[in-house]
Design an enzyme around this catalytic site. Sequence first.
Site, mmCIF file in Angstrom:
data_model
loop_
_atom_site.group_PDB
_atom_site.id
_atom_site.type_symbol
_atom_site.label_atom_id
_atom_site.label_comp_id
_atom_site.label_asym_id
_atom_site.label_seq_id
_atom_site.Cartn_x
_atom_site.Cartn_y
_atom_site.Cartn_z
ATOM 1 N N GLY A 13 0.831 -1.223 0.000
ATOM 2 C CA GLY A 13 0.000 0.000 0.000
ATOM 3 C C GLY A 13 0.853 1.256 0.000
ATOM 4 O O GLY A 13 0.479 2.291 0.561
ATOM 5 N N ILE A 40 -1.266 -2.070 -5.250
ATOM 6 C CA ILE A 40 -2.088 -2.727 -6.271
ATOM 7 C C ILE A 40 -2.196 -1.850 -7.524
ATOM 8 O O ILE A 40 -2.503 -2.333 -8.603
ATOM 9 C CB ILE A 40 -3.496 -3.048 -5.706
ATOM 10 N N TYR A 146 -15.100 -1.006 8.821
ATOM 11 C CA TYR A 146 -13.663 -0.664 8.862
ATOM 12 C C TYR A 146 -13.118 -0.842 10.283
ATOM 13 O O TYR A 146 -12.071 -1.460 10.483
ATOM 14 C CB TYR A 146 -13.504 0.781 8.383
HETATM 15 P P1 NAD Z 1 -4.493 5.013 1.684
HETATM 16 O O1 NAD Z 1 -5.880 4.665 1.299
HETATM 17 O O2 NAD Z 1 -3.984 6.377 1.398
HETATM 18 O O3 NAD Z 1 -3.481 3.967 1.028
HETATM 19 C C1 NAD Z 1 -3.755 2.588 1.024
HETATM 20 C C2 NAD Z 1 -3.070 2.000 -0.193
HETATM 21 O O4 NAD Z 1 -3.400 0.617 -0.241
HETATM 22 C C3 NAD Z 1 -3.530 2.623 -1.526
HETATM 23 O O5 NAD Z 1 -2.427 3.142 -2.239
HETATM 24 C C4 NAD Z 1 -4.194 1.458 -2.266
HETATM 25 O O6 NAD Z 1 -3.953 1.468 -3.673
HETATM 26 C C5 NAD Z 1 -3.536 0.252 -1.603
HETATM 27 N N1 NAD Z 1 -4.344 -0.969 -1.697
HETATM 28 C C6 NAD Z 1 -5.682 -1.090 -1.559
HETATM 29 N N2 NAD Z 1 -6.038 -2.381 -1.759
HETATM 30 C C7 NAD Z 1 -4.895 -3.070 -1.993
HETATM 31 C C8 NAD Z 1 -4.613 -4.434 -2.268
HETATM 32 N N3 NAD Z 1 -5.586 -5.356 -2.352
HETATM 33 N N4 NAD Z 1 -3.329 -4.800 -2.456
HETATM 34 C C9 NAD Z 1 -2.323 -3.877 -2.388
HETATM 35 N N5 NAD Z 1 -2.538 -2.565 -2.165
HETATM 36 C C10 NAD Z 1 -3.818 -2.169 -1.957
HETATM 37 O O7 NAD Z 1 -4.343 4.659 3.234
HETATM 38 P P2 NAD Z 1 -3.315 5.263 4.285
HETATM 39 O O8 NAD Z 1 -3.955 6.484 4.825
HETATM 40 O O9 NAD Z 1 -1.970 5.335 3.726
HETATM 41 O O10 NAD Z 1 -3.431 4.143 5.412
HETATM 42 C C11 NAD Z 1 -2.486 3.106 5.567
HETATM 43 C C12 NAD Z 1 -2.867 2.300 6.794
HETATM 44 O O11 NAD Z 1 -2.954 3.150 7.941
HETATM 45 C C13 NAD Z 1 -4.219 1.604 6.701
HETATM 46 O O12 NAD Z 1 -4.158 0.367 7.379
HETATM 47 C C14 NAD Z 1 -5.153 2.524 7.450
HETATM 48 O O13 NAD Z 1 -6.253 1.839 7.980
HETATM 49 C C15 NAD Z 1 -4.242 3.035 8.537
HETATM 50 N N6 NAD Z 1 -4.686 4.314 9.095
HETATM 51 C C16 NAD Z 1 -4.606 5.459 8.353
HETATM 52 C C17 NAD Z 1 -5.033 6.660 8.912
HETATM 53 C C18 NAD Z 1 -4.972 7.959 8.152
HETATM 54 O O14 NAD Z 1 -5.520 8.963 8.630
HETATM 55 N N7 NAD Z 1 -4.334 7.989 6.981
HETATM 56 C C19 NAD Z 1 -5.544 6.673 10.219
HETATM 57 C C20 NAD Z 1 -5.636 5.486 10.926
HETATM 58 C C21 NAD Z 1 -5.178 4.312 10.357
HETATM 59 C C1 AKB Z 2 -10.329 7.113 8.365
HETATM 60 O O1 AKB Z 2 -10.888 8.197 8.578
HETATM 61 O O2 AKB Z 2 -10.887 6.114 7.894
HETATM 62 C C2 AKB Z 2 -8.887 6.976 8.783
HETATM 63 C C3 AKB Z 2 -8.793 6.441 10.166
HETATM 64 C C4 AKB Z 2 -8.982 7.339 11.312
HETATM 65 O O3 AKB Z 2 -8.607 5.267 10.340
HETATM 66 N N1 AKB Z 2 -8.255 8.255 8.636
#
Ligand code: NAD
Ligand code: AKB
Length: 323
Positions: A13, A40, A146
């Site tokens: 990701g 992906i 989620y």
């Molecule tokens: P994002 O949506 O920006 O990036 C996720 C990436 O995963 C995307 O680039 C997407 O193309 C890729 N992806 C989706 N399905 C896939 C698959 N089947 N195989 C391979 N790649 C795939 O998310 P993010 O904000 O970078 O979050 C990363 C992690 O951190 C996640 O687990 C998310 O739940 C967690 N998280 C993020 C936040 C936030 O605010 N960004 C907050 C809490 C938790």
């Molecule tokens: C979302 O809003 O889904 C994420 C998170 C808090 O996990 N930024």
Amino acid sequence: MSEAPPPTVLVTGALGQIGTELVSALRDRYGNDSVIASDIREIDGHPIIKNGTFLTADVLDKEALEIIIDENNVDIIYHLAAILSATGEKNPELCERVNVGGLANVLELAREHGLRVFSPSSIAVFGPDCPNHAPQLTPLNPTTTYGETKVSGEVMARYYWEVHGVDVRGLRYPGLISWKAPAGGGTTDYAVEIFHHAVKTGKYSCFVGPDTRLPMMYMDDAIRATLELMDAPVDSISESRAGYNISGCSFSVTELVAEISKSIDQFECTYSPDIRQEYADSWPDSVDDSEARNDWGWNAEFELEQLVSEMLTNLTRTREVEE
Ligand code: NAD
Ligand code: AKB
């Protein structure tokens, strides 16, 4: 004595909001050749693709992941591939499949190949019965699919540590705020979008109401927390290893608008709450991160004022360069 070679790291990701910055930080630390970015999808001209090894891989394809691990002698996986809350609630089946199925593949491969794993959790593990200031230990009853996938992820990660000795660690990230990559289909995206609109048009229509208050964090703090957690000696890590609470700052939309307005005269925010309001309302206002502080010395640096200043300065500068 010669220094140990750097570990080989695989990031899934990697083209997402966190991956864009985490891969850069890992490449700065271990060298471009030691960090394999995968996703992906491909994005033309993305800096992560231009600056080092990039492979397309679906985390649901365990065999493809195993080939990458074998061919490159991977030591650590930062598993960021996921479907976030807003997209996940539109397609809960996909959210469950990617978030739980993808992590199951990664954990099983980690067991088979002796890898370490970083697996992010989220403030979405909490539900309406959680106190406003979320404790580390509290019943986890999320209302979103989620959130359920994130609770399952923590349970699976703990199981792989306790039963198979896989050193897997995770953080319950708050909403993350950054300017280098767009936020990816989450509920907390308003706190990123608002800056882009403020700089471009001076106006924003917010999809949650003015009093909505959530735990948030500037990306620099989140990247530092990730690296510090993974660097911590294993005997300093407690039973919260799969989902440490970490706090950055907590603010309402009204407070965010007021801070932005100090720099952008006439900034106007209107409100048009949608279904994401419900998800936001089910999450706590702030989190208690004393366990992360005690176990591995966590301490956030960015409060609201500095976060807003960094976002506006950087977005204004990149806009000027683009024009
Ligand atoms: P994002 O949506 O920006 O990036 C996720 C990436 O995963 C995307 O680039 C997407 O193309 C890729 N992806 C989706 N399905 C896939 C698959 N089947 N195989 C391979 N790649 C795939 O998310 P993010 O904000 O970078 O979050 C990363 C992690 O951190 C996640 O687990 C998310 O739940 C967690 N998280 C993020 C936040 C936030 O605010 N960004 C907050 C809490 C938790
Ligand atoms: C979302 O809003 O889904 C994420 C998170 C808090 O996990 N930024």
